[in-house]
Scaffold this active site. Sequence first.
Site, mmCIF file in Angstrom:
data_model
loop_
_atom_site.group_PDB
_atom_site.id
_atom_site.type_symbol
_atom_site.label_atom_id
_atom_site.label_comp_id
_atom_site.label_asym_id
_atom_site.label_seq_id
_atom_site.Cartn_x
_atom_site.Cartn_y
_atom_site.Cartn_z
ATOM 1 N N GLY A 93 93.428 -9.146 34.649
ATOM 2 C CA GLY A 93 93.417 -8.783 33.189
ATOM 3 C C GLY A 93 92.309 -7.864 33.088
ATOM 4 O O GLY A 93 91.740 -7.498 31.869
ATOM 5 N N HIS A 143 102.156 0.995 35.833
ATOM 6 C CA HIS A 143 102.392 1.014 37.416
ATOM 7 C C HIS A 143 101.330 2.024 38.269
ATOM 8 O O HIS A 143 101.116 3.028 37.541
ATOM 9 C CB HIS A 143 103.791 1.298 37.574
ATOM 10 C CG HIS A 143 103.998 1.092 39.267
ATOM 11 N ND1 HIS A 143 104.293 -0.129 39.803
ATOM 12 C CD2 HIS A 143 104.116 2.119 40.079
ATOM 13 C CE1 HIS A 143 104.790 -0.027 40.790
ATOM 14 N NE2 HIS A 143 104.510 1.323 41.346
#
Length: 215
Positions: free
Chosen positions: A28, A124
Amino acid sequence: MAANAQAIDADRPSARNLRIAVLISGAGSNLQNLIDRIANRRLRHIEIGVVISSRSNVRGVERAKTAGLPVEIVRVKDHADAAAFGQAVTDVLERHRIDLAVMAGWLCHWQMPPHWLGRTINLHPSLLPAFGGKGFYGRRVHEAVLAAGETRSGATIHWVDNEYDHGEVLMQGHCRVLPDDTPETLAQRVGLLEFKLLPAALELIRDQWRRDGKL
């Protein structure tokens, strides 16, 4: 003139915040970056309505809880099939009245219902369409970039559809691949790009949706 008009529109009091869900599967770090930017008002008119994690024992869950954010765990293994898992993700988004789903280190395939197309983005760690698709995530991406002898890499924000890393590119950032790079050093450089790109993409979407009257 256009830039000033956009800034005024983004701050008009009648508009509400862009309410996002952050979907994670690991540490995270990009979630924490958003939390910090919202807290210090470097990222305005955006709120995190829920964090969805596909794993229960990851650092990202701890980060979300420390920030006082609602957290929902939706694990693939807890559902009968891909359709049931996808419905569970959708149910969380709709229960928390989310405008935009943000995949930031999310490693699961979510079968999206039609009304979530155009409302979901993914971060990504490569310059898509290169080094994207099923199995390309995290360290694997950087290993593949180095093995291919690429001289440039970067990060991509794209709209999500029901294929891996396939939707329309919204934003990209580039960086050099150095001769002595390892997957770890390249990941650090790409990570710095991600920290800039994701907030910028959220601001872009927020401003466009406000101009369109969606917020």
